[in-house]
Motif scaffolding. Structure first.
Motif, PDB file in Angstrom:
ATOM      1  N   UNK A  50      14.443  26.365  19.316  1.00 21.79           N
ATOM      2  CA  UNK A  50      13.661  25.794  20.410  1.00 21.79           C
ATOM      3  C   UNK A  50      14.473  25.784  21.696  1.00 21.79           C
ATOM      4  N   UNK A  51      13.756  25.801  22.800  1.00 24.72           N
ATOM      5  CA  UNK A  51      14.348  25.648  24.131  1.00 24.72           C
ATOM      6  C   UNK A  51      13.361  24.906  25.003  1.00 24.72           C
ATOM      7  N   UNK A  52      13.879  24.264  26.044  1.00 26.59           N
ATOM      8  CA  UNK A  52      13.009  23.691  27.053  1.00 26.59           C
ATOM      9  C   UNK A  52      13.390  24.290  28.399  1.00 26.59           C
ATOM     10  N   UNK A  53      12.444  24.983  28.991  1.00 26.92           N
ATOM     11  CA  UNK A  53      12.637  25.541  30.315  1.00 26.92           C
ATOM     12  C   UNK A  53      12.124  24.550  31.352  1.00 26.92           C
ATOM     13  N   UNK A  54      12.831  24.491  32.468  1.00 23.34           N
ATOM     14  CA  UNK A  54      12.444  23.601  33.556  1.00 23.34           C
ATOM     15  C   UNK A  54      12.201  24.413  34.814  1.00 23.34           C
ATOM     16  N   UNK A  55      11.311  23.905  35.635  1.00 24.74           N
ATOM     17  CA  UNK A  55      11.018  24.525  36.927  1.00 24.74           C
ATOM     18  C   UNK A  55      10.948  23.415  37.958  1.00 24.74           C
ATOM     19  N   UNK A  97       3.486  29.973  33.997  1.00 30.34           N
ATOM     20  CA  UNK A  97       4.697  30.526  33.415  1.00 30.34           C
ATOM     21  C   UNK A  97       4.389  31.951  32.960  1.00 30.34           C
ATOM     22  N   UNK A  98       5.266  32.845  33.318  1.00 27.94           N
ATOM     23  CA  UNK A  98       5.147  34.244  32.924  1.00 27.94           C
ATOM     24  C   UNK A  98       6.477  34.678  32.322  1.00 27.94           C
ATOM     25  N   UNK A  99       6.470  35.823  31.666  1.00 27.83           N
ATOM     26  CA  UNK A  99       7.721  36.371  31.148  1.00 27.83           C
ATOM     27  C   UNK A  99       7.688  37.882  31.270  1.00 27.83           C
ATOM     28  N   UNK A 100       8.887  38.431  31.343  1.00 28.79           N
ATOM     29  CA  UNK A 100       9.007  39.885  31.449  1.00 28.79           C
ATOM     30  C   UNK A 100      10.194  40.351  30.630  1.00 28.79           C
ATOM     31  N   UNK A 101       9.919  41.199  29.671  1.00 30.71           N
ATOM     32  CA  UNK A 101      10.962  41.810  28.860  1.00 30.71           C
ATOM     33  C   UNK A 101      11.339  43.145  29.485  1.00 30.71           C
ATOM     34  N   UNK A 102      12.539  43.634  29.240  1.00 31.75           N
ATOM     35  CA  UNK A 102      12.965  44.916  29.814  1.00 31.75           C
ATOM     36  C   UNK A 102      11.997  46.041  29.471  1.00 31.75           C
ATOM     37  N   UNK A 103      11.575  46.771  30.500  1.00 27.96           N
ATOM     38  CA  UNK A 103      10.687  47.897  30.305  1.00 27.96           C
ATOM     39  C   UNK A 103       9.229  47.543  30.111  1.00 27.96           C
ATOM     40  N   UNK A 104       8.916  46.263  30.222  1.00 28.98           N
ATOM     41  CA  UNK A 104       7.527  45.831  30.024  1.00 28.98           C
ATOM     42  C   UNK A 104       7.002  45.145  31.275  1.00 28.98           C
ATOM     43  N   UNK A 105       5.677  45.059  31.356  1.00 26.73           N
ATOM     44  CA  UNK A 105       5.058  44.355  32.476  1.00 26.73           C
ATOM     45  C   UNK A 105       5.240  42.847  32.322  1.00 26.73           C
ATOM     46  N   UNK A 163       9.538  33.159  34.141  1.00 26.40           N
ATOM     47  CA  UNK A 163       9.342  32.788  35.539  1.00 26.40           C
ATOM     48  C   UNK A 163       8.281  31.690  35.658  1.00 26.40           C
ATOM     49  N   UNK A 164       8.503  30.769  36.567  1.00 25.53           N
ATOM     50  CA  UNK A 164       7.418  29.873  36.950  1.00 25.53           C
ATOM     51  C   UNK A 164       6.871  30.338  38.299  1.00 25.53           C
ATOM     52  N   UNK A 188       3.846  32.353  44.848  1.00 26.77           N
ATOM     53  CA  UNK A 188       5.239  31.922  44.898  1.00 26.77           C
ATOM     54  C   UNK A 188       5.855  32.025  43.513  1.00 26.77           C
ATOM     55  N   UNK A 189       7.083  32.539  43.472  1.00 24.72           N
ATOM     56  CA  UNK A 189       7.773  32.783  42.215  1.00 24.72           C
ATOM     57  C   UNK A 189       9.206  32.266  42.260  1.00 24.72           C
ATOM     58  N   UNK A 190       9.677  31.822  41.107  1.00 20.12           N
ATOM     59  CA  UNK A 190      11.085  31.498  40.970  1.00 20.12           C
ATOM     60  C   UNK A 190      11.879  32.751  40.650  1.00 20.12           C
ATOM     61  N   UNK A 191      13.181  32.561  40.459  1.00 13.83           N
ATOM     62  CA  UNK A 191      14.069  33.699  40.228  1.00 13.83           C
ATOM     63  C   UNK A 191      14.151  34.076  38.752  1.00 13.83           C
ATOM     64  N   UNK A 192      13.675  33.209  37.882  1.00  6.97           N
ATOM     65  CA  UNK A 192      13.639  33.507  36.460  1.00  6.97           C
ATOM     66  C   UNK A 192      14.822  32.950  35.694  1.00  6.97           C
ATOM     67  N   UNK A 193      14.607  32.726  34.407  1.00  3.28           N
ATOM     68  CA  UNK A 193      15.672  32.278  33.517  1.00  3.28           C
ATOM     69  C   UNK A 193      15.548  33.066  32.214  1.00  3.28           C
ATOM     70  N   UNK A 194      16.671  33.513  31.703  1.00  4.00           N
ATOM     71  CA  UNK A 194      16.683  34.430  30.567  1.00  4.00           C
ATOM     72  C   UNK A 194      16.630  33.680  29.240  1.00  4.00           C
ATOM     73  N   UNK A 195      15.766  34.151  28.365  1.00  2.97           N
ATOM     74  CA  UNK A 195      15.685  33.638  26.995  1.00  2.97           C
ATOM     75  C   UNK A 195      15.943  34.792  26.041  1.00  2.97           C
ATOM     76  N   UNK A 196      16.895  34.607  25.152  1.00  3.96           N
ATOM     77  CA  UNK A 196      17.220  35.632  24.161  1.00  3.96           C
ATOM     78  C   UNK A 196      17.132  35.018  22.772  1.00  3.96           C
ATOM     79  N   UNK A 197      16.328  35.621  21.922  1.00  5.79           N
ATOM     80  CA  UNK A 197      16.134  35.124  20.566  1.00  5.79           C
ATOM     81  C   UNK A 197      16.641  36.181  19.584  1.00  5.79           C
ATOM     82  N   UNK A 198      17.593  35.798  18.770  1.00  7.71           N
ATOM     83  CA  UNK A 198      18.157  36.730  17.797  1.00  7.71           C
ATOM     84  C   UNK A 198      17.564  36.485  16.415  1.00  7.71           C
ATOM     85  N   UNK A 199      17.467  37.543  15.650  1.00  4.47           N
ATOM     86  CA  UNK A 199      16.869  37.430  14.314  1.00  4.47           C
ATOM     87  C   UNK A 199      17.897  37.051  13.273  1.00  4.47           C
TER      88      UNK A 199
END
Length: 126
Positions: free
Chosen positions: A17-22, A36-44, A95-96, A115-126
Protein backbone atom coordinates in the motif's frame (compact mmCIF):
# COMPACT_ATOMS: atom_id res chain seq x y z
CA UNK A 1 -2.13 31.02 -9.63
CA UNK A 2 -2.84 27.31 -9.18
CA UNK A 3 -0.16 24.94 -7.96
CA UNK A 4 -0.32 21.22 -7.36
CA UNK A 5 2.45 19.25 -5.68
CA UNK A 6 2.30 15.47 -5.37
CA UNK A 7 4.23 13.38 -2.89
CA UNK A 8 4.17 9.93 -1.32
CA UNK A 9 5.33 7.77 -4.19
CA UNK A 10 7.85 5.00 -3.70
CA UNK A 11 8.74 1.38 -4.30
CA UNK A 12 6.65 -1.42 -2.80
CA UNK A 13 6.09 -5.09 -3.32
CA UNK A 14 2.95 -6.46 -4.89
CA UNK A 15 0.09 -6.43 -2.43
CA UNK A 16 1.49 -3.43 -0.61
CA UNK A 17 0.00 0.00 0.00
CA UNK A 18 0.91 3.65 -0.47
CA UNK A 19 -0.76 6.96 0.18
CA UNK A 20 -0.20 9.67 -2.37
CA UNK A 21 -0.76 13.29 -1.40
CA UNK A 22 -1.50 16.34 -3.50
CA UNK A 23 -1.10 19.79 -2.00
CA UNK A 24 -3.31 22.25 -3.84
CA UNK A 25 -3.07 26.02 -3.80
CA UNK A 26 -5.58 28.24 -5.55
CA UNK A 27 -7.74 31.20 -4.67
CA UNK A 28 -10.88 29.08 -4.66
CA UNK A 29 -10.83 25.30 -4.76
CA UNK A 30 -14.52 24.74 -4.09
CA UNK A 31 -15.40 24.92 -7.79
CA UNK A 32 -12.82 22.37 -8.88
CA UNK A 33 -12.80 18.66 -9.36
CA UNK A 34 -9.63 16.84 -8.42
CA UNK A 35 -8.44 14.07 -10.67
CA UNK A 36 -5.71 11.49 -10.36
CA UNK A 37 -4.07 10.11 -13.48
CA UNK A 38 -1.09 7.87 -14.12
CA UNK A 39 1.32 7.31 -16.94
CA UNK A 40 3.59 4.33 -17.42
CA UNK A 41 6.59 4.51 -19.77
CA UNK A 42 5.50 4.27 -23.38
CA UNK A 43 1.82 4.50 -22.54
CA UNK A 44 -0.79 7.23 -22.61
CA UNK A 45 -1.76 9.02 -19.45
CA UNK A 46 -4.83 7.32 -18.03
CA UNK A 47 -7.58 8.23 -15.60
CA UNK A 48 -7.40 6.72 -12.13
CA UNK A 49 -9.90 8.55 -9.90
CA UNK A 50 -11.68 11.86 -9.42
CA UNK A 51 -13.61 13.64 -6.70
CA UNK A 52 -15.35 16.98 -6.57
CA UNK A 53 -13.74 19.33 -4.07
CA UNK A 54 -17.00 19.28 -2.15
CA UNK A 55 -16.68 15.50 -1.96
CA UNK A 56 -20.11 14.65 -3.23
CA UNK A 57 -19.10 11.89 -5.61
CA UNK A 58 -16.01 9.92 -6.54
CA UNK A 59 -15.28 8.09 -9.75
CA UNK A 60 -12.74 5.37 -10.32
CA UNK A 61 -11.26 3.54 -13.26
CA UNK A 62 -12.40 -0.07 -13.34
CA UNK A 63 -8.80 -1.23 -12.98
CA UNK A 64 -8.44 0.38 -9.55
CA UNK A 65 -11.96 0.27 -8.17
CA UNK A 66 -12.10 -1.38 -4.74
CA UNK A 67 -8.32 -1.01 -4.37
CA UNK A 68 -7.78 2.75 -4.52
CA UNK A 69 -9.60 5.45 -2.55
CA UNK A 70 -9.61 9.18 -3.20
CA UNK A 71 -10.25 11.65 -0.40
CA UNK A 72 -9.58 15.27 0.47
CA UNK A 73 -9.00 17.49 3.45
CA UNK A 74 -10.57 20.82 2.64
CA UNK A 75 -9.08 22.53 5.69
CA UNK A 76 -5.56 21.65 4.57
CA UNK A 77 -6.20 21.89 0.81
CA UNK A 78 -4.92 18.35 0.47
CA UNK A 79 -6.11 15.51 -1.73
CA UNK A 80 -5.11 11.92 -1.14
CA UNK A 81 -5.08 8.73 -3.12
CA UNK A 82 -4.85 5.58 -1.03
CA UNK A 83 -3.42 2.71 -3.02
CA UNK A 84 -3.84 -0.83 -1.72
CA UNK A 85 -3.50 -4.29 -3.19
CA UNK A 86 -0.87 -2.89 -5.51
CA UNK A 87 0.06 -4.82 -8.62
CA UNK A 88 3.10 -4.48 -10.88
CA UNK A 89 0.81 -3.01 -13.56
CA UNK A 90 0.06 -0.12 -11.20
CA UNK A 91 3.65 1.08 -11.64
CA UNK A 92 3.56 4.56 -13.17
CA UNK A 93 4.02 8.23 -12.48
CA UNK A 94 0.90 9.48 -10.73
CA UNK A 95 -0.41 13.00 -11.29
CA UNK A 96 -3.07 15.07 -9.62
CA UNK A 97 -4.95 17.63 -11.68
CA UNK A 98 -7.75 20.18 -11.44
CA UNK A 99 -10.72 20.75 -13.69
CA UNK A 100 -13.91 22.75 -13.55
CA UNK A 101 -15.65 20.10 -15.63
CA UNK A 102 -17.74 17.68 -13.68
CA UNK A 103 -19.57 14.97 -15.53
CA UNK A 104 -19.02 11.23 -15.32
CA UNK A 105 -17.49 11.41 -18.79
CA UNK A 106 -15.38 14.57 -18.70
CA UNK A 107 -13.69 13.80 -15.39
CA UNK A 108 -12.10 10.76 -17.05
CA UNK A 109 -10.61 12.75 -19.93
CA UNK A 110 -7.08 14.15 -19.69
CA UNK A 111 -7.90 17.18 -21.83
CA UNK A 112 -10.60 18.26 -19.38
CA UNK A 113 -7.94 19.23 -16.83
CA UNK A 114 -6.25 22.63 -16.86
CA UNK A 115 -3.75 22.29 -14.04
CA UNK A 116 -1.31 19.48 -13.34
CA UNK A 117 1.25 18.58 -10.74
CA UNK A 118 4.73 17.32 -11.53
CA UNK A 119 3.94 13.71 -10.66
CA UNK A 120 5.18 11.15 -8.17
CA UNK A 121 6.61 7.77 -9.11
CA UNK A 122 5.10 4.49 -7.92
CA UNK A 123 6.97 1.26 -8.56
CA UNK A 124 5.48 -2.10 -7.67
CA UNK A 125 7.68 -5.18 -7.80
CA UNK A 126 6.41 -8.73 -8.09
Amino acid sequence: QVQLVESGGGSVQAGGSLRLSCAASARTLSTYTIGWFRQAPGKDREFVAAMSWRGSTAYYADSVKDRFTVSRDTAQNMVYLELSGLKPEDSATYYCALTTNWTPVTVRVTKSYSFWGQGTQVTVSS
